[in-house]
Structures are given as C-alpha cells and as structure tokens.
Write an enzyme that holds these catalytic residues in place. Structure first.
Site, PDB file in Angstrom:
ATOM      1  N   LYS A  19       6.615  -2.242   2.010  1.00  0.00           N
ATOM      2  CA  LYS A  19       5.301  -1.563   2.357  1.00  0.00           C
ATOM      3  C   LYS A  19       4.171  -2.380   2.430  1.00  0.00           C
ATOM      4  O   LYS A  19       3.225  -2.186   1.567  1.00  0.00           O
ATOM      5  CB  LYS A  19       4.999  -0.118   1.872  1.00  0.00           C
ATOM      6  N   LEU A  29      11.099   1.015   7.313  1.00  0.00           N
ATOM      7  CA  LEU A  29      10.381   1.492   6.143  1.00  0.00           C
ATOM      8  C   LEU A  29      11.218   2.750   5.648  1.00  0.00           C
ATOM      9  O   LEU A  29      11.650   3.420   6.355  1.00  0.00           O
ATOM     10  CB  LEU A  29       8.928   2.035   6.492  1.00  0.00           C
ATOM     11  N   GLU A  36      11.679   2.063  14.473  1.00  0.00           N
ATOM     12  CA  GLU A  36      10.988   3.046  13.991  1.00  0.00           C
ATOM     13  C   GLU A  36       9.704   3.153  14.683  1.00  0.00           C
ATOM     14  O   GLU A  36       9.479   2.310  15.679  1.00  0.00           O
ATOM     15  CB  GLU A  36      10.441   3.037  12.518  1.00  0.00           C
ATOM     16  N   TYR A  91       0.737  -1.297  -0.117  1.00  0.00           N
ATOM     17  CA  TYR A  91      -0.265  -0.098  -0.120  1.00  0.00           C
ATOM     18  C   TYR A  91       0.781   1.278  -0.221  1.00  0.00           C
ATOM     19  O   TYR A  91       2.121   1.148   0.194  1.00  0.00           O
ATOM     20  CB  TYR A  91      -0.986  -0.146   1.391  1.00  0.00           C
TER      21      TYR A  91
HETATM   22  N1  PMP Z   1       7.649   3.581   8.919  1.00  0.00           N
HETATM   23  C1  PMP Z   1       6.478   2.840   9.024  1.00  0.00           C
HETATM   24  C2  PMP Z   1       6.630   1.444   9.692  1.00  0.00           C
HETATM   25  C3  PMP Z   1       5.174   3.422   8.436  1.00  0.00           C
HETATM   26  O1  PMP Z   1       4.156   2.563   8.694  1.00  0.00           O
HETATM   27  C4  PMP Z   1       5.425   4.509   7.938  1.00  0.00           C
HETATM   28  C5  PMP Z   1       4.045   5.153   7.273  1.00  0.00           C
HETATM   29  N2  PMP Z   1       3.589   4.429   6.496  1.00  0.00           N
HETATM   30  C6  PMP Z   1       6.540   5.458   7.883  1.00  0.00           C
HETATM   31  C7  PMP Z   1       7.657   4.617   8.484  1.00  0.00           C
HETATM   32  C8  PMP Z   1       6.798   6.721   7.260  1.00  0.00           C
HETATM   33  O2  PMP Z   1       6.795   6.504   6.003  1.00  0.00           O
HETATM   34  P1  PMP Z   1       6.201   7.618   4.974  1.00  0.00           P
HETATM   35  O3  PMP Z   1       6.828   9.039   5.331  1.00  0.00           O
HETATM   36  O4  PMP Z   1       6.466   7.066   3.387  1.00  0.00           O
HETATM   37  O5  PMP Z   1       4.625   7.962   5.214  1.00  0.00           O
END
Ligand code: PMP
Length: 286
Positions: A150, A206, A182, A33
């Site tokens: 993701k 991620l 994270e 996603y």
């Molecule tokens: N880490 C995780 C585990 C996440 O789910 C997300 C957001 N989906 C992020 C980091 C941040 O990623 P982004 O800046 O691309 O939204």
C-alpha cells in the site's frame, strides 16, 4: 477549526506540522499508508490495518517507527482531540530523509517519517451515495507490479478518478490483460445469483482489509464466494456489482461503461452486505 495532527512523536496544530523537502515520501513516493475508518468515535478493524502496515513496511525493507500499541494510542488520541464521531484516520510512514536527494536508499540509521491526521466525515455510514449506487467506467491498469504493497504512489488512481468524473461517473475499474483488477481505491466484485465473484489475492491487487471482512461475512451468511478473474463484459451481464474499501465500506455499483446492471439501482446482495458489515464492525470497533 484547525486539526491536531501527529508528526514524528508530536501532536501539533496542522499548520505547524513540518516535513523536510528531502523526505523520500515527497521526492520518490517512497512511503506506505493506511486509512482506518471511525464510527461512533471508535476505530474499525484497527488490527487488520496494523498487520497490513507491517507487511507493506517489510516488503519495502522500511523500518517501523512505532509499536502496534503506541500506534493504537495515537489513533485514539487524534480521534479524541479532533472530536471525530464518523470519519477517517490517515497514517503515512516514509523512508524519511538524510538531507539530500539520491536514488539509493538513505543510510540505515535514517529515521522514518510518520504522520497521522484525521478527516471528519459525518454521515459516512448512512450515505446517500450508497443508497444510489456508483457508476463506473473501465480503464487500462497501467500501475506497477506490486499493488499488494500500500504505497503512496497514487497518481494513476487519481487520474483514473478524474477520467471517471469527466465521463460523468463516480469511479473507474482497472483492467489488465482483459480482466478487472480493482477500482481506483477499492476492491471490485460482481454478483450472480447467490454467488459473489472477485479477483483472487496476488501482487496484482491490494489485499483489502474490508475485502477480507466482507468475504468472511458473506460466507457466514451462506453466500457462495468465488475468487477468480472476471472481465468487464461478464460484469456488465452480472446481476449486481459492488466495491469495498475502508472509507466507503460496501458500495453498490449500478452502471459499468454506460450499461445499467439489472434495473440500474442497488440490488439485494450489496446493500445487505453493507448492513452486515457495518453492524458487525461497529460491534468489534476499538
Ligand atoms: N484497492 C485499492 C487500490 C485501494 O486503494 C484500496 C483502499 N485503499 C482498496 C483496494 C481497499 O482496501 P481497504 O479495504 O483495505 O480499504
């Protein structure tokens, strides 16, 4: 008002949209996603999300059912049809269904499922939560080893969010082998003086689209960026902390495991980065 959503090439009222009960996304969490934010009715960092989507699909040997140009068009059309000024566009692609359940992937010619919908979030940019800052708890990171992809396997992050809520906090930072990986749905940072510290990219986290932009803006603003591991104890002693994500932008963190950072209010760096991020990304929105 019922939303208009997009399912496999069609724009439909949300209660008329249908997916097979045999869909691999439903049975196996076999799907990826993206979430793209919308400000002033425009998409923030669409390119970044499209590139990461391709990467996630490639890593899972999943077909991409839509070109980047068409994907942009669908995002824009849903924003228009649902009159979104501030909010999110959620996109999910799964390995589809060949009409049964099996651990083995379905036949090569099985079409992926693609779904997009909008979420209206007025006040997302000028958010009271960001002015207050977030309180986080630390929890063990027990997710699988390919967090760089993701996927929709979000059960543990959801549980982490609930553990935080039960503790009267906003979110959880996950810790593996003593180091912060994270947040449940964001990348994690600490600040020491003029230095921003965040874990380096690997399969453990991620690769946040917001992370990439914020680190670029931080360097441009003459802040130092150090990509390395840090512990919860180091975080508790930091001047500031924050998280980044496409849906919450830059979010100051004011408390970790009950320990207030500085005076317990958002510091100097995180709010400044939030402002720069929002200004620059609004200018570049499509
Ligand atoms: N880490 C995780 C585990 C996440 O789910 C997300 C957001 N989906 C992020 C980091 C941040 O990623 P982004 O800046 O691309 O939204």
């Amino acid at each position: 008002m019922s939303r208009t959503v997009y399912v496999n090439g069609e724009y439909l009222p949300e209660d008329e949209a249908r997916i097979s009960i045999f869909d691999r996304g439903f049975l196996m969490a076999d799907g990826v996603y993206e979430v793209t934010s919308v400000l002033d009715g425009k998409l923030i960092d669409f390119d970044g999300h499209a590139v990461r989507l391709s990467r996630s699909l490639n890593e899972l040997e999943m077909k991409n059912p839509i070109s980047k140009d068409d994907l942009l068009e669908v995002h824009r059309e849903l924003v228009r049809l649902n009159e979104i000024n501030e909010g999110l566009v959620y996109l999910q692609i799964t390995r589809g269904s060949d009409g049964d359940r099996d651990f083995a992937f379905p036949a090569e010619d099985t079409e992926p499922t693609i779904v997009l919908f909008t979420q209206n979030k007025p006040g997302m940019a000028d958010s009271p939560a960001a002015r207050k800052g977030a309180k986080v708890i630390s929890i063990e990171d027990i997710r699988w080893g390919r967090r760089d992809i993701k996927t929709v396997q979000l059960l543990y992050p959801s549980m982490g969010k609930m553990m935080a809520k039960k503790a009267g906090c906003d979110d959880a930072w996950m810790v593996e082998d003593g180091f912060v990986t994270e947040g449940t749905s964001n990348n994690a940072y600490i600040v020491k003086g003029n230095r921003i510290i965040t874990r380096a990219l690997s399969n453990d986290i991620l690769h946040g689209i917001t992370r990439a932009a914020v680190l670029r803006f931080a360097r441009e603003a003459q802040m130092e960026v150090e990509e390395r591991n840090f512990t919860i104890d180091e975080a508790k002693e930091a001047d500031e902390a924050f998280t980044t994500s496409a849906s919450a932008f830059v979010m100051p963190v004011v408390e970790i495991d009950g320990v207030a950072l500085g005076d317990g209010t958002p510091g100097r760096v995180a709010p400044r980065l939030r402002e720069i991020y929002l200004d620059e990304m609004r200018k570049a929105a499509v």
